[in-house]
Design a protein around this motif. Structure first.
Motif, PDB file in Angstrom:
ATOM      1  N   ALA A  59     -13.264 -24.733  47.147  1.00 17.86           N
ATOM      2  CA  ALA A  59     -13.088 -23.298  46.936  1.00 17.86           C
ATOM      3  C   ALA A  59     -13.455 -22.504  48.189  1.00 17.86           C
ATOM      4  CB  ALA A  59     -13.935 -22.837  45.750  1.00 17.86           C
ATOM      5  N   GLY A  60     -14.308 -23.108  49.040  1.00 13.86           N
ATOM      6  CA  GLY A  60     -14.715 -22.413  50.262  1.00 13.86           C
ATOM      7  C   GLY A  60     -15.868 -21.455  50.047  1.00 13.86           C
ATOM      8  N   THR A  61     -16.648 -21.699  49.004  1.00  6.70           N
ATOM      9  CA  THR A  61     -17.810 -20.861  48.723  1.00  6.70           C
ATOM     10  C   THR A  61     -19.027 -21.751  48.503  1.00  6.70           C
ATOM     11  OG1 THR A  61     -17.155 -20.824  46.399  1.00  6.70           O
ATOM     12  CG2 THR A  61     -16.537 -18.914  47.729  1.00  6.70           C
ATOM     13  N   GLY A  62     -20.191 -21.174  48.771  1.00  4.85           N
ATOM     14  CA  GLY A  62     -21.422 -21.924  48.589  1.00  4.85           C
ATOM     15  C   GLY A  62     -22.629 -21.042  48.816  1.00  4.85           C
ATOM     16  N   VAL A  87     -25.119 -25.409  54.135  1.00 10.07           N
ATOM     17  CA  VAL A  87     -24.485 -24.722  53.014  1.00 10.07           C
ATOM     18  C   VAL A  87     -24.248 -25.706  51.870  1.00 10.07           C
ATOM     19  CG1 VAL A  87     -22.485 -23.351  52.291  1.00 10.07           C
ATOM     20  CG2 VAL A  87     -23.337 -23.167  54.650  1.00 10.07           C
ATOM     21  N   ASP A  88     -24.750 -25.360  50.686  1.00 10.60           N
ATOM     22  CA  ASP A  88     -24.456 -26.116  49.469  1.00 10.60           C
ATOM     23  C   ASP A  88     -23.132 -25.604  48.931  1.00 10.60           C
ATOM     24  OD1 ASP A  88     -26.585 -27.883  49.124  1.00 10.60           O
ATOM     25  OD2 ASP A  88     -27.821 -26.409  48.085  1.00 10.60           O
ATOM     26  N   LEU A  89     -22.064 -26.392  49.101  1.00 13.56           N
ATOM     27  CA  LEU A  89     -20.775 -25.989  48.569  1.00 13.56           C
ATOM     28  C   LEU A  89     -20.802 -26.040  47.045  1.00 13.56           C
ATOM     29  CD1 LEU A  89     -19.994 -26.405  51.538  1.00 13.56           C
ATOM     30  CD2 LEU A  89     -17.874 -27.430  50.737  1.00 13.56           C
ATOM     31  N   ASP A  90     -19.997 -25.211  46.418  1.00 18.89           N
ATOM     32  CA  ASP A  90     -19.944 -25.169  44.958  1.00 18.89           C
ATOM     33  C   ASP A  90     -19.527 -26.516  44.375  1.00 18.89           C
ATOM     34  OD1 ASP A  90     -20.730 -22.528  45.130  1.00 18.89           O
ATOM     35  OD2 ASP A  90     -18.730 -21.712  44.776  1.00 18.89           O
ATOM     36  N   GLU A  91     -18.847 -27.329  45.166  1.00 20.22           N
ATOM     37  CA  GLU A  91     -18.399 -28.643  44.710  1.00 20.22           C
ATOM     38  C   GLU A  91     -19.511 -29.693  44.723  1.00 20.22           C
ATOM     39  OE1 GLU A  91     -15.019 -26.203  45.676  1.00 20.22           O
ATOM     40  OE2 GLU A  91     -16.800 -26.680  46.846  1.00 20.22           O
ATOM     41  N   VAL A  93     -21.456 -30.779  47.599  1.00 23.49           N
ATOM     42  CA  VAL A  93     -21.808 -31.421  48.865  1.00 23.49           C
ATOM     43  C   VAL A  93     -22.385 -30.369  49.804  1.00 23.49           C
ATOM     44  CG1 VAL A  93     -20.078 -33.246  48.652  1.00 23.49           C
ATOM     45  CG2 VAL A  93     -19.498 -31.140  49.858  1.00 23.49           C
ATOM     46  N   ARG A  94     -23.077 -30.827  50.836  1.00 22.42           N
ATOM     47  CA  ARG A  94     -23.656 -29.918  51.836  1.00 22.42           C
ATOM     48  C   ARG A  94     -22.904 -30.042  53.139  1.00 22.42           C
ATOM     49  NH1 ARG A  94     -29.881 -30.996  50.451  1.00 22.42           N
ATOM     50  NH2 ARG A  94     -29.974 -29.500  48.739  1.00 22.42           N
ATOM     51  N   MET A  95     -22.816 -28.911  53.838  1.00 21.66           N
ATOM     52  CA  MET A  95     -22.103 -28.846  55.100  1.00 21.66           C
ATOM     53  C   MET A  95     -22.874 -27.938  56.053  1.00 21.66           C
ATOM     54  SD  MET A  95     -18.193 -27.456  55.524  1.00 21.66           S
ATOM     55  CE  MET A  95     -17.564 -28.829  54.594  1.00 21.66           C
ATOM     56  N   VAL A  96     -22.926 -28.304  57.316  1.00 22.63           N
ATOM     57  CA  VAL A  96     -23.559 -27.476  58.342  1.00 22.63           C
ATOM     58  C   VAL A  96     -22.499 -26.586  58.958  1.00 22.63           C
ATOM     59  CG1 VAL A  96     -24.744 -27.490  60.574  1.00 22.63           C
ATOM     60  CG2 VAL A  96     -25.304 -29.214  58.849  1.00 22.63           C
ATOM     61  N   GLY A  97     -22.840 -25.323  59.187  1.00 22.12           N
ATOM     62  CA  GLY A  97     -21.877 -24.432  59.821  1.00 22.12           C
ATOM     63  C   GLY A  97     -22.524 -23.180  60.373  1.00 22.12           C
ATOM     64  N   ILE A 112     -30.008 -13.066  56.669  1.00 22.45           N
ATOM     65  CA  ILE A 112     -29.627 -14.262  55.927  1.00 22.45           C
ATOM     66  C   ILE A 112     -30.860 -14.735  55.177  1.00 22.45           C
ATOM     67  CG2 ILE A 112     -30.129 -15.845  57.839  1.00 22.45           C
ATOM     68  CD1 ILE A 112     -27.702 -17.525  56.852  1.00 22.45           C
ATOM     69  N   GLU A 113     -30.644 -15.340  54.028  1.00 21.00           N
ATOM     70  CA  GLU A 113     -31.771 -15.884  53.272  1.00 21.00           C
ATOM     71  C   GLU A 113     -31.301 -17.074  52.456  1.00 21.00           C
ATOM     72  OE1 GLU A 113     -31.717 -12.935  49.414  1.00 21.00           O
ATOM     73  OE2 GLU A 113     -32.822 -12.273  51.188  1.00 21.00           O
ATOM     74  N   ILE A 114     -32.234 -17.920  52.122  1.00 18.74           N
ATOM     75  CA  ILE A 114     -31.940 -19.080  51.289  1.00 18.74           C
ATOM     76  C   ILE A 114     -31.432 -18.582  49.937  1.00 18.74           C
ATOM     77  CG2 ILE A 114     -32.993 -21.037  50.078  1.00 18.74           C
ATOM     78  CD1 ILE A 114     -34.789 -21.343  52.602  1.00 18.74           C
ATOM     79  N   GLY A 115     -30.353 -19.185  49.488  1.00 16.37           N
ATOM     80  CA  GLY A 115     -29.736 -18.783  48.228  1.00 16.37           C
ATOM     81  C   GLY A 115     -28.608 -17.781  48.387  1.00 16.37           C
TER      82      GLY A 115
END
Length: 137
Positions: A59-62, A87-91, A93-97, A112-115
């Motif tokens: 979805a491209g969100t997290g 980034v914790d993707l909604d699917e 998995v985690r991704m760095v960006g 920016i903040e956690i969550g």
């Protein structure tokens, strides 16, 4: 082709991902045998060890799991400071960006903040490379 950007490694395990970013899609590797999603991509499933790989379009969100504000040393093609998030993707998995628009013009304040919810966007570097980046949702 010299854009001043550090180019990522591209190989047969990740080419589907880079083809996706060029098409405006965030693709996640999926095991066709057991359905497990994984990032970063690799040759074999970590769960069932099958080599039957496919992908899904995320979805491209997290949400921000963690982040750092990089102030030094300089990074080719980047103006410091830059925000790098896990980034914790909604699917699932985690991704760095990189997160854009999270630092004030003076570079002193970081928003920016956690969550925090993020959404993916894309920057075309040249005909061979489109990079994903993140911004506030």
């Amino acid at each position: 082709m010299s854009t001043g950007v550090i180019r990522p490694m591209m190989g047969r395990d990740s080419q589907f991902f880079w083809d996706g970013t060029a098409a405006g899609e965030l693709r996640i590797q999926k095991c066709n045998a057991c359905g497990v999603l994984r990032f970063p991509p690799g040759p074999a499933c970590p769960e069932c060890h099958a080599f039957d790989r496919g992908h899904v379009v995320a979805a491209g969100t997290g949400t921000v799991f963690s982040y750092v504000v990089h102030r030094y040393p300089p990074v080719p093609g980047k103006e410091l400071p830059i925000v790098i998030a896990l980034v914790d993707l909604d699917e699932g998995v985690r991704m760095v960006g990189e997160v854009v628009d999270a630092v004030s013009d003076s570079g002193a304040d970081v928003e920016i903040e956690i969550g925090m919810r993020l959404r993916v966007d894309y920057r075309t570097i040249d005909d061979e490379l489109t990079l994903p980046f993140w911004r506030k949702a």
